[in-house]
Design a protein around this motif. Structure first.
Motif, short mmCIF file in Angstrom:
data_model
loop_
_atom_site.label_atom_id
_atom_site.label_comp_id
_atom_site.label_asym_id
_atom_site.label_seq_id
_atom_site.Cartn_x
_atom_site.Cartn_y
_atom_site.Cartn_z
N THR A 164 -41.16 -23.48 -28.79
CA THR A 164 -40.76 -24.39 -27.84
C THR A 164 -40.72 -25.84 -28.27
O THR A 164 -41.24 -26.16 -29.30
CB THR A 164 -41.84 -24.05 -26.58
OG1 THR A 164 -43.18 -24.87 -26.99
CG2 THR A 164 -42.05 -22.81 -26.33
N ALA A 194 -33.99 -20.39 -40.39
CA ALA A 194 -34.16 -19.23 -39.47
C ALA A 194 -34.62 -17.97 -40.20
O ALA A 194 -33.95 -17.70 -41.37
CB ALA A 194 -32.91 -19.09 -38.63
N ASN A 225 -29.04 -25.47 -30.57
CA ASN A 225 -29.03 -24.01 -31.14
C ASN A 225 -28.33 -23.08 -29.89
O ASN A 225 -29.06 -23.13 -28.74
CB ASN A 225 -30.35 -23.30 -31.34
CG ASN A 225 -30.11 -21.97 -32.07
OD1 ASN A 225 -29.09 -21.14 -32.16
ND2 ASN A 225 -31.32 -21.59 -32.84
N TYR A 263 -36.64 -23.61 -33.08
CA TYR A 263 -36.22 -22.77 -31.85
C TYR A 263 -35.83 -21.21 -32.28
O TYR A 263 -36.36 -20.23 -31.69
CB TYR A 263 -35.17 -23.24 -31.10
CG TYR A 263 -34.77 -22.53 -29.95
CD1 TYR A 263 -35.48 -22.67 -28.89
CD2 TYR A 263 -33.56 -21.67 -29.83
CE1 TYR A 263 -35.40 -22.04 -27.58
CE2 TYR A 263 -33.42 -21.00 -28.56
CZ TYR A 263 -34.02 -21.00 -27.48
OH TYR A 263 -34.04 -20.40 -26.40
N ALA A 264 -35.05 -21.04 -33.28
CA ALA A 264 -34.80 -19.66 -33.52
C ALA A 264 -36.07 -18.79 -33.99
O ALA A 264 -36.16 -17.55 -34.01
CB ALA A 264 -34.15 -19.77 -34.99
N ASN A 265 -37.00 -19.39 -34.50
CA ASN A 265 -38.32 -18.74 -35.19
C ASN A 265 -39.22 -18.82 -34.02
O ASN A 265 -40.43 -18.47 -34.10
CB ASN A 265 -38.83 -19.51 -36.30
CG ASN A 265 -37.95 -19.23 -37.51
OD1 ASN A 265 -37.09 -18.37 -37.69
ND2 ASN A 265 -37.91 -20.28 -38.58
N GLY A 266 -38.89 -19.28 -32.68
CA GLY A 266 -39.87 -18.90 -31.80
C GLY A 266 -40.40 -20.16 -31.05
O GLY A 266 -41.35 -19.91 -30.13
N ASP A 272 -29.49 -18.80 -36.37
CA ASP A 272 -29.14 -19.99 -35.49
C ASP A 272 -27.71 -20.16 -35.39
O ASP A 272 -27.05 -19.88 -36.35
CB ASP A 272 -29.78 -21.12 -36.26
CG ASP A 272 -29.67 -21.28 -37.76
OD1 ASP A 272 -29.72 -20.30 -38.32
OD2 ASP A 272 -28.93 -22.48 -37.90
N ILE A 292 -32.24 -24.85 -26.43
CA ILE A 292 -33.44 -25.38 -26.49
C ILE A 292 -33.76 -26.11 -25.34
O ILE A 292 -33.14 -26.89 -24.67
CB ILE A 292 -33.54 -26.48 -27.52
CG1 ILE A 292 -33.58 -25.69 -29.08
CG2 ILE A 292 -34.93 -27.01 -27.72
CD1 ILE A 292 -33.10 -26.53 -30.20
N ARG A 323 -29.95 -17.31 -28.93
CA ARG A 323 -31.28 -17.11 -28.25
C ARG A 323 -32.27 -16.99 -29.45
O ARG A 323 -32.11 -17.02 -30.66
CB ARG A 323 -31.27 -15.65 -27.25
CG ARG A 323 -31.26 -14.56 -28.35
CD ARG A 323 -31.12 -13.31 -27.41
NE ARG A 323 -31.15 -12.13 -28.29
CZ ARG A 323 -29.85 -11.45 -28.93
NH1 ARG A 323 -28.86 -12.31 -28.58
NH2 ARG A 323 -30.00 -10.35 -29.49
N GLN A 324 -33.55 -17.15 -28.97
CA GLN A 324 -34.53 -17.04 -30.12
C GLN A 324 -34.80 -15.67 -30.81
O GLN A 324 -34.28 -14.75 -30.18
CB GLN A 324 -36.02 -17.36 -29.46
CG GLN A 324 -36.11 -18.84 -28.97
CD GLN A 324 -37.47 -19.25 -28.38
OE1 GLN A 324 -38.07 -18.30 -27.77
NE2 GLN A 324 -38.03 -20.18 -28.86
#
Length: 285
Positions: free
Chosen positions: A191, A131, A214, A186-189, A222, A234, A217-218
């Motif tokens: 989908t 992340a 996770n 997911y942490a890095n944006g 993480d 997610i 939130r994004q």
């Protein structure tokens, strides 16, 4: 066929590794380096398997201390020796999480190759995207704009899939395999659609992936949980699993907390017709 497996505890007696010969991940240390004395605690296993030794959090191969011979080099060589001793094919390290670490990416990757060759072991280093920290995403976008080989000319036009692909392609260009972690993606944006696109794009560059939910939130740090739990933020897990079930990847779950019973993982694997490793007391479910 994809195989679902776990991070496996090697605390205490490690002889079970000789008989529980399935894909897995172990993390022998969290906050320490590996020493030659530690290696002697492990059995010698000749048969190779698709499994990895996850390095400790103090193993910072994209830190400045990696640029000169010292304890980080010795540490990596000891991890390679451990993986070779127990028949694991891979040693996993975390990739750059900040622009400071990204700046020395090329130099560190060259050193990692040199250490692989120096070890003379049949073990490969694989690199997992963590992340990202702070402003790294924006800094990476700005770097992409200044890169003459990159086509887009405005930061606003760069998508999540663009900068994640850019990140991984710089690593695979050095012939390293990569590890996608769903919680980190997911942490890095990303989908689920972005994740599937990355799995397809880099299908020849990976044998192992981390299958984590996770709870955060994004664009924050993480926080892992089983990917099928309600706590997981997610969206579209069924779509992701339907795709992953068509691959030959080893899917490793990492759950330090919020663990569930093995039977729940078995139901999850059966739902998507994924093979799951047999139950064992050392599995961190």
């Amino acid at each position: 066929m994809a195989v679902l497996t776990f991070n496996v505890s090697v605390a205490g007696d490690k002889r079970f590794l000789s008989t529980y010969n399935h894909p897995m991940q172990i993390m022998p240390q969290q906050r320490k380096t590996i020493t030659e004395q530690m290696l002697l605690q492990y059995p010698i296993i000749k048969d190779k398997r698709v499994a990895c030794v996850h390095t400790s959090y103090v193993t910072r191969v994209f830190g400045e201390k990696m640029l000169t011979p010292g304890f980080q080099h010795i540490n990596i060589l000891n991890y390679i020796a451990l993986a070779d001793r127990i028949g694991f094919q891979y040693v996993l390290v975390h990739g750059p999480e900040s622009m400071k670490e990204w700046r020395i990416l090329d130099a560190s990757l060259k050193i990692l190759h040199e250490l692989e060759e120096k070890s003379k072991k049949d073990v490969k280093i694989i690199i997992e995207m963590p992340a990202f920290k702070g402003t790294f995403i924006n800094e990476l976008k700005e770097l992409m704009i200044s890169d003459n080989s990159y086509k887009k000319s405005d930061v606003k036009d760069i998508t999540v899939l663009d900068y994640l692909t850019y990140y991984f392609e710089h690593i695979t260009a050095y012939n390293f395999d990569i590890v996608l972690d769903t919680a980190h993606l997911y942490a890095n944006g990303a989908t689920v659609e972005d994740m599937i696109a990355l799995y397809k794009h880099f299908s020849k560059n990976m044998k192992i992936t981390h299958l984590n939910g996770n709870k955060n939130r994004q664009f924050t740090s993480d926080n892992h949980c089983p990917i099928f739990m309600d706590k997981n933020k997610i969206e579209g897990v069924d779509r992701l699993m339907s795709y992953l079930s068509t691959t030959n990847l080893v899917l490793i779950t990492e759950n330090a907390s919020d663990g569930v019973e093995y039977i729940e993982w078995k139901r999850f694997a059966d739902k998507f017709k994924i093979t799951i490793v047999p139950d064992h007391p050392n599995l961190n479910c």
